[in-house]
Design a protein around this motif. Structure first.
Motif, PDB file in Angstrom:
ATOM      1  N   ALA A   1      -5.591   2.556   1.559  1.00  0.00           N
ATOM      2  CA  ALA A   1      -4.774   1.346   1.449  1.00  0.00           C
ATOM      3  C   ALA A   1      -3.349   1.726   1.861  1.00  0.00           C
ATOM      4  N   PRO A   2      -2.628   0.828   2.507  1.00  0.00           N
ATOM      5  CA  PRO A   2      -1.277   1.173   2.958  1.00  0.00           C
ATOM      6  C   PRO A   2      -0.272   1.245   1.808  1.00  0.00           C
ATOM      7  N   CYS A   3       0.715   2.101   1.991  1.00  0.00           N
ATOM      8  CA  CYS A   3       1.867   2.166   1.091  1.00  0.00           C
ATOM      9  C   CYS A   3       3.064   1.653   1.884  1.00  0.00           C
ATOM     10  N   ARG A   4       3.967   0.970   1.184  1.00  0.00           N
ATOM     11  CA  ARG A   4       5.107   0.334   1.847  1.00  0.00           C
ATOM     12  C   ARG A   4       6.404   0.664   1.131  1.00  0.00           C
ATOM     13  N   TYR A   5       7.506   0.293   1.783  1.00  0.00           N
ATOM     14  CA  TYR A   5       8.835   0.512   1.235  1.00  0.00           C
ATOM     15  C   TYR A   5       8.926   0.017  -0.212  1.00  0.00           C
TER      16      TYR A   5
ATOM     17  N   THR B   1      -4.601   5.079  -2.936  1.00  0.00           N
ATOM     18  CA  THR B   1      -4.256   4.641  -1.575  1.00  0.00           C
ATOM     19  C   THR B   1      -4.573   5.708  -0.540  1.00  0.00           C
ATOM     20  N   THR B   2      -4.487   6.970  -0.972  1.00  0.00           N
ATOM     21  CA  THR B   2      -4.660   8.070  -0.034  1.00  0.00           C
ATOM     22  C   THR B   2      -5.285   9.257  -0.746  1.00  0.00           C
TER      23      THR B   2
ATOM     24  N   PHE C   1      -5.621  15.959  -3.627  1.00  0.00           N
ATOM     25  CA  PHE C   1      -4.516  15.124  -4.078  1.00  0.00           C
ATOM     26  C   PHE C   1      -4.954  13.670  -3.989  1.00  0.00           C
ATOM     27  N   GLU C   2      -4.520  12.888  -4.952  1.00  0.00           N
ATOM     28  CA  GLU C   2      -4.704  11.438  -4.908  1.00  0.00           C
ATOM     29  C   GLU C   2      -3.322  10.814  -4.970  1.00  0.00           C
ATOM     30  N   ILE C   3      -3.055   9.931  -4.043  1.00  0.00           N
ATOM     31  CA  ILE C   3      -1.820   9.157  -4.085  1.00  0.00           C
ATOM     32  C   ILE C   3      -2.219   7.764  -4.552  1.00  0.00           C
ATOM     33  N   ARG C   4      -1.593   7.329  -5.654  1.00  0.00           N
ATOM     34  CA  ARG C   4      -1.971   6.057  -6.274  1.00  0.00           C
ATOM     35  C   ARG C   4      -0.775   5.120  -6.371  1.00  0.00           C
ATOM     36  N   ARG C   5      -1.090   3.837  -6.291  1.00  0.00           N
ATOM     37  CA  ARG C   5      -0.121   2.773  -6.546  1.00  0.00           C
ATOM     38  C   ARG C   5      -0.770   1.836  -7.553  1.00  0.00           C
ATOM     39  N   ASP C   6      -0.127   1.674  -8.695  1.00  0.00           N
ATOM     40  CA  ASP C   6      -0.681   0.812  -9.756  1.00  0.00           C
ATOM     41  C   ASP C   6      -2.134   1.170 -10.083  1.00  0.00           C
TER      42      ASP C   6
END
Length: 144
Positions: A71-75, A106-107, A97-102
């Motif tokens: 999923a994309p990450c944004r400003y 996402t990555t 590694f896991e990059i998470r938003r809420d």
């Protein structure tokens, strides 16, 4: 039932404007910078600092990396980079590694690091004391 894996560190960060491309999405190379920052946080958590890690007589270099964008990450997104030790070999180790938003991943990033002698940058085995620190954080083996 398998216990959920626990990250070595969870590093919060906020996406900065200059990290985004013309489409308003984080430019792909920045994800590797994010996990690199988290890897230094792992050294801090396990050894006290990067300098303390170097004082053990070894350093690490990246030998391989793989990214999966879900999923994309944004400003201005608030992200969390979670680091997990997945593998410890004789002269290398693998992180996931896991990059998470809420809470949404996402990555996903996989990185293989090779232990090197800091003076020569040649591959070497880590001292037993370093191996023990990392081995304590390997995932528990699963019964088959």
């Amino acid at each position: 039932m398998t216990a959920p894996r626990r990250p070595l560190v969870e590093m919060p960060l906020r996406v900065r404007y200059h990290e985004c491309d013309g489409q308003g999405i984080v430019f792909n190379a920045h994800y590797l910078a994010y996990v690199d920052m988290a890897s230094f946080e792992v050294e801090k958590a396990l050894f006290g600092s990067h300098d303390a890690f170097l004082a053990t007589g070894v350093d690490v270099v990246v030998a391989e990396s793989n990214l999966r964008f879900r999923a994309p990450c944004r400003y201005d997104d608030d992200l969390v980079v979670a680091a997990y030790l997945a593998h410890l070999g004789t002269t290398s180790m693998g992180y996931e590694f896991e990059i998470r938003r809420d809470g949404l991943i996402t990555t996903e990033v996989r990185v293989r690091y090779v232990f090197v002698d800091p003076a020569t940058l040649r591959k070497t085995e880590p001292p037993a004391s370093v191996r023990e620190v990392y081995a304590a954080h390997l995932p528990a083996p699963t019964a088959s």
